[in-house]
Design an enzyme around this catalytic site. Structure first.
Site, PDB file in Angstrom:
ATOM      1  N   ASN A 149       0.720  -1.133   0.104  1.00  0.00           N
ATOM      2  CA  ASN A 149       0.068   0.050  -0.001  1.00  0.00           C
ATOM      3  C   ASN A 149       1.091   1.209  -0.016  1.00  0.00           C
ATOM      4  O   ASN A 149       1.532   1.537   1.148  1.00  0.00           O
ATOM      5  CB  ASN A 149      -0.633  -0.024   1.329  1.00  0.00           C
ATOM      6  CG  ASN A 149      -2.006   0.840   1.247  1.00  0.00           C
ATOM      7  OD1 ASN A 149      -1.973   1.836   0.417  1.00  0.00           O
ATOM      8  ND2 ASN A 149      -2.831   1.071   2.278  1.00  0.00           N
ATOM      9  N   LYS A 175       3.334   0.741   2.777  1.00  0.00           N
ATOM     10  CA  LYS A 175       3.198  -0.213   3.717  1.00  0.00           C
ATOM     11  C   LYS A 175       3.306  -1.461   3.164  1.00  0.00           C
ATOM     12  O   LYS A 175       2.778  -1.507   1.990  1.00  0.00           O
ATOM     13  CB  LYS A 175       1.650  -0.189   4.706  1.00  0.00           C
ATOM     14  CG  LYS A 175       1.634   1.179   5.347  1.00  0.00           C
ATOM     15  CD  LYS A 175       0.264   1.298   6.010  1.00  0.00           C
ATOM     16  CE  LYS A 175       0.173   2.541   6.496  1.00  0.00           C
ATOM     17  NZ  LYS A 175      -1.242   3.267   6.341  1.00  0.00           N
ATOM     18  N   ARG A 225      -1.982  -2.071  -3.883  1.00  0.00           N
ATOM     19  CA  ARG A 225      -3.402  -1.440  -3.801  1.00  0.00           C
ATOM     20  C   ARG A 225      -3.721  -0.133  -4.607  1.00  0.00           C
ATOM     21  O   ARG A 225      -2.450   0.634  -4.539  1.00  0.00           O
ATOM     22  CB  ARG A 225      -3.492  -0.910  -2.357  1.00  0.00           C
ATOM     23  CG  ARG A 225      -4.770  -0.392  -1.889  1.00  0.00           C
ATOM     24  CD  ARG A 225      -5.095  -0.057  -0.616  1.00  0.00           C
ATOM     25  NE  ARG A 225      -6.245   0.613  -0.421  1.00  0.00           N
ATOM     26  CZ  ARG A 225      -6.662   1.123   0.741  1.00  0.00           C
ATOM     27  NH1 ARG A 225      -5.996   1.117   1.887  1.00  0.00           N
ATOM     28  NH2 ARG A 225      -7.856   1.669   0.837  1.00  0.00           N
ATOM     29  N   HIS A 285     -12.859   1.726  -0.878  1.00  0.00           N
ATOM     30  CA  HIS A 285     -13.037   1.022  -0.017  1.00  0.00           C
ATOM     31  C   HIS A 285     -13.487  -0.434  -0.359  1.00  0.00           C
ATOM     32  O   HIS A 285     -13.864  -1.319   0.322  1.00  0.00           O
ATOM     33  CB  HIS A 285     -13.806   1.263   1.132  1.00  0.00           C
ATOM     34  CG  HIS A 285     -13.179   2.564   2.111  1.00  0.00           C
ATOM     35  ND1 HIS A 285     -14.031   3.306   2.741  1.00  0.00           N
ATOM     36  CD2 HIS A 285     -12.233   2.776   2.406  1.00  0.00           C
ATOM     37  CE1 HIS A 285     -13.492   4.198   3.338  1.00  0.00           C
ATOM     38  NE2 HIS A 285     -12.355   4.037   3.077  1.00  0.00           N
ATOM     39  N   HIS A 305     -17.794   0.378   6.794  1.00  0.00           N
ATOM     40  CA  HIS A 305     -16.505   0.608   6.888  1.00  0.00           C
ATOM     41  C   HIS A 305     -16.034   2.018   7.570  1.00  0.00           C
ATOM     42  O   HIS A 305     -16.140   3.038   6.932  1.00  0.00           O
ATOM     43  CB  HIS A 305     -15.630   0.494   5.530  1.00  0.00           C
ATOM     44  CG  HIS A 305     -13.932   0.816   5.849  1.00  0.00           C
ATOM     45  ND1 HIS A 305     -13.324  -0.143   5.426  1.00  0.00           N
ATOM     46  CD2 HIS A 305     -13.254   1.838   5.913  1.00  0.00           C
ATOM     47  CE1 HIS A 305     -12.051   0.297   5.641  1.00  0.00           C
ATOM     48  NE2 HIS A 305     -12.197   1.466   5.946  1.00  0.00           N
ATOM     49  N   GLY A 365     -11.497   7.781   7.049  1.00  0.00           N
ATOM     50  CA  GLY A 365     -12.057   7.595   5.687  1.00  0.00           C
ATOM     51  C   GLY A 365     -13.417   6.546   6.040  1.00  0.00           C
ATOM     52  O   GLY A 365     -13.020   5.577   6.636  1.00  0.00           O
ATOM     53  N   ARG A 407     -13.286  15.005   6.388  1.00  0.00           N
ATOM     54  CA  ARG A 407     -14.113  15.145   5.235  1.00  0.00           C
ATOM     55  C   ARG A 407     -15.719  15.418   5.439  1.00  0.00           C
ATOM     56  O   ARG A 407     -15.992  14.657   6.401  1.00  0.00           O
ATOM     57  CB  ARG A 407     -14.028  13.904   4.054  1.00  0.00           C
ATOM     58  CG  ARG A 407     -12.762  13.758   3.496  1.00  0.00           C
ATOM     59  CD  ARG A 407     -12.600  12.516   2.690  1.00  0.00           C
ATOM     60  NE  ARG A 407     -11.629  11.841   2.985  1.00  0.00           N
ATOM     61  CZ  ARG A 407     -11.206  10.415   2.728  1.00  0.00           C
ATOM     62  NH1 ARG A 407     -12.106   9.843   2.294  1.00  0.00           N
ATOM     63  NH2 ARG A 407     -10.243   9.894   3.216  1.00  0.00           N
ATOM     64  N   ILE A 441     -13.005   2.804  13.558  1.00  0.00           N
ATOM     65  CA  ILE A 441     -14.180   3.000  14.475  1.00  0.00           C
ATOM     66  C   ILE A 441     -14.997   1.839  14.516  1.00  0.00           C
ATOM     67  O   ILE A 441     -15.597   1.449  15.698  1.00  0.00           O
ATOM     68  CB  ILE A 441     -14.857   4.420  14.053  1.00  0.00           C
ATOM     69  CG1 ILE A 441     -13.814   5.599  13.774  1.00  0.00           C
ATOM     70  CG2 ILE A 441     -16.075   4.507  14.904  1.00  0.00           C
ATOM     71  CD1 ILE A 441     -14.556   6.721  12.930  1.00  0.00           C
ATOM     72  N   GLU A 462      -7.442  -5.841   4.149  1.00  0.00           N
ATOM     73  CA  GLU A 462      -7.447  -5.507   2.748  1.00  0.00           C
ATOM     74  C   GLU A 462      -6.007  -6.479   2.033  1.00  0.00           C
ATOM     75  O   GLU A 462      -6.347  -6.857   1.008  1.00  0.00           O
ATOM     76  CB  GLU A 462      -7.302  -4.109   2.551  1.00  0.00           C
ATOM     77  CG  GLU A 462      -8.591  -3.518   2.643  1.00  0.00           C
ATOM     78  CD  GLU A 462      -8.496  -2.026   3.345  1.00  0.00           C
ATOM     79  OE1 GLU A 462      -7.879  -1.611   4.276  1.00  0.00           O
ATOM     80  OE2 GLU A 462      -9.099  -1.249   2.320  1.00  0.00           O
TER      81      GLU A 462
HETATM   82  P1  AMP Z   1      -8.584   3.816  10.523  1.00  0.00           P
HETATM   83  O1  AMP Z   1      -8.576   4.915   9.301  1.00  0.00           O
HETATM   84  O2  AMP Z   1      -9.496   2.653   9.999  1.00  0.00           O
HETATM   85  O3  AMP Z   1      -7.429   3.446  10.811  1.00  0.00           O
HETATM   86  O4  AMP Z   1      -9.395   4.261  11.782  1.00  0.00           O
HETATM   87  C1  AMP Z   1      -8.920   5.475  12.494  1.00  0.00           C
HETATM   88  C2  AMP Z   1     -10.130   6.000  13.385  1.00  0.00           C
HETATM   89  O5  AMP Z   1     -10.450   4.929  14.369  1.00  0.00           O
HETATM   90  C3  AMP Z   1      -9.375   6.995  14.392  1.00  0.00           C
HETATM   91  O6  AMP Z   1      -9.599   8.200  13.776  1.00  0.00           O
HETATM   92  C4  AMP Z   1     -10.185   6.876  15.448  1.00  0.00           C
HETATM   93  O7  AMP Z   1     -11.333   7.916  15.379  1.00  0.00           O
HETATM   94  C5  AMP Z   1     -10.900   5.255  15.632  1.00  0.00           C
HETATM   95  N1  AMP Z   1     -10.332   4.656  16.652  1.00  0.00           N
HETATM   96  C6  AMP Z   1      -9.498   3.896  16.895  1.00  0.00           C
HETATM   97  N2  AMP Z   1      -9.460   3.319  18.063  1.00  0.00           N
HETATM   98  C7  AMP Z   1     -10.480   3.580  18.630  1.00  0.00           C
HETATM   99  C8  AMP Z   1     -11.046   3.485  19.916  1.00  0.00           C
HETATM  100  N3  AMP Z   1     -10.411   2.355  20.837  1.00  0.00           N
HETATM  101  N4  AMP Z   1     -12.213   3.870  20.106  1.00  0.00           N
HETATM  102  C9  AMP Z   1     -12.870   4.813  19.146  1.00  0.00           C
HETATM  103  N5  AMP Z   1     -12.343   5.237  18.102  1.00  0.00           N
HETATM  104  C10 AMP Z   1     -11.288   4.494  17.803  1.00  0.00           C
END
Ligand code: AMP
Length: 395
Positions: free
Chosen positions: A8, A15, A90, A179, A207, A211, A240, A331, A383
């Site tokens: 990626n 990565k 990716r 995604h 998802h 994003g 966003r 999230i 992914e």
């Molecule tokens: P990603 O882009 O999939 O890596 O998701 C990142 C987002 O996941 C971060 O901006 C956080 O808002 C959320 N996140 C990660 N860990 C937690 C947690 N323990 N509780 C709530 N939100 C989280």
């Protein structure tokens, strides 16, 4: 034994994961960050979880790949480059040209670069990653896996915007969605977890990361998704805006004295969403920490939940039902309260979350209650394994 890499590549990062196939076991993983900046960061984690971290000035992606391959040999993860039998990359935007992953030829690479107008931040960086591996490992098969291709099964009714049709004919403006690899992975896993054929299931995949997008998956095929021509559309995201009335653009530009449309788009991409509403942070954890005494933080959280809930309702209507709702990404996998708030209030679908089952993070789990007609699932996305599988399928 086949060793396959999943890559990626971003504009300043790379990565990667190295898999033993077909077992799909991870032999090593890592990343190179701050490429082109002083003191680039470089890390390799081997199969035993041992991590080697280095800093070095890494000028470009070619140098990053060179260092990475050298390190794999140094740590005896591979003995010879020839052990790597395929590399999967990716790629953000495949436009209407790619409805499946493809082996990268010179023509494919040129098309990926041409499609940069759909994903100006991502496609050029993805192409740089592909070129770097091709330069150093010219005899190894490269496969491009597109974030958009899963959504190429959408119908015109769903993917067209209600604007003059000639714009679609002339410029291919339409919804592409993103995604896709993640939505595809979790919908396949959902069918396996429920022990039912994917072809019979109506799934809504959420998802939810920095994003975020929702996808309606009917019989294993994407029938609609919340992102659009670009990843700016749909849900409220970390920074966003998601869906807005486009008439806001000229109105705000005049009121705020913004003269370039690109500056306005930048605000919608980088200063909006959770960050914009809360005035605090794009990260859900920060907002939860302040929620009790900061009304703006609480408001941002409620808006986020509201948009996801409304897309679930729309997609249940589109598919005339829903068998499973899946949560994935940062999230979706970790935010217990947000999952609960989204599902509470879906009793009209007979969808109920079980608070005790929902009290978990980052595991594959059924979190709906016994009497829920809709299975609510928590499925960590993967992914990279989808990229490795496509390399095996196509090489
Ligand atoms: P990603 O882009 O999939 O890596 O998701 C990142 C987002 O996941 C971060 O901006 C956080 O808002 C959320 N996140 C990660 N860990 C937690 C947690 N323990 N509780 C709530 N939100 C989280």
């Amino acid at each position: 034994m086949f060793k396959t890499m999943a890559i990626n590549a971003g504009s300043s990062s790379l990565k990667w994961k190295l898999y033993k196939m077909p077992e799909e076991s991870v032999l090593a993983s890592g990343m190179v960050d701050r490429i082109g900046l002083p003191e680039s960061l470089f890390s390799v984690t081997d199969g035993d979880g041992e991590t080697v971290k280095k800093t070095a000035d890494i000028a470009d992606h070619d140098q990053a790949v060179q260092l990475l391959l050298k390190q794999l040999i140094e740590q005896q993860i591979i003995k010879d480059f020839k052990e790597i039998t395929g590399v999967g990359h990716r790629v953000a935007a495949g436009g209407e040209s790619f409805s499946d992953s493809v082996v990268v030829t010179d023509e494919v690479l040129a098309e990926i670069e041409k499609l940069a107008e759909l994903a100006p931040l991502h496609n050029p960086a993805n192409a740089m990653g592909i070129r770097a591996f091709k330069n150093l490992l010219p005899d190894i098969v490269s496969v491009a896996v597109f974030d958009t291709s899963f959504h190429q099964t959408m119908n015109k009714v769903q993917y067209l915007y209600s604007i003059p049709y000639a714009f679609y004919e002339k410029h291919h403006v339409r919804k592409y969605g993103y995604h896709g690899t993640s939505h595809k992975y979790v919908s396949q896993r959902a069918a396996e977890m429920l022990d039912r054929p994917l072809e019979e299931l109506k799934i809504i995949s959420c998802h939810l990361g920095n994003g975020a997008s929702v996808c309606a998956v009917d019989g294993g095929k994407s029938v609609d998704t919340s992102m659009g021509f670009t990843p700016l559309a749909g849900l409220t995201m970390g920074t966003r805006a998601g869906d807005i009335d486009v008439s806001l653009l000229p109105f705000l530009m005049e009121k705020e004295g913004i003269t370039a449309i690109s500056d306005m788009i930048e605000i919608l991409n980088r200063d909006s969403g959770l960050k914009g509403v809360s005035g605090l942070s794009s990260d859900m954890r920060d907002l939860h920490a302040k929620e009790a005494d900061d009304p703006q933080a609480a408001l941002a959280l409620r808006i986020f939940e509201d948009r996801v809930k409304k897309y679930i309702g729309a997609y249940a209507a589109l598919m005339n039902g829903v068998d499973a709702i899946v949560f994935t990404a940062g999230i979706g996998e970790n935010d217990i309260q947000t999952r609960e708030h989204i599902i509470n209030g879906l009793s009209y679908l007979n969808a109920f979350i079980d608070p005790e089952r929902n009290d978990c993070r980052g595991v594959e789990k059924l979190i709906s209650s016994e009497h829920s007609d809709v299975s609510i699932l928590l499925i960590p996305t993967d992914e990279e394994v989808m990229i490795a599988r496509d390399v095996e399928r196509l090489k």
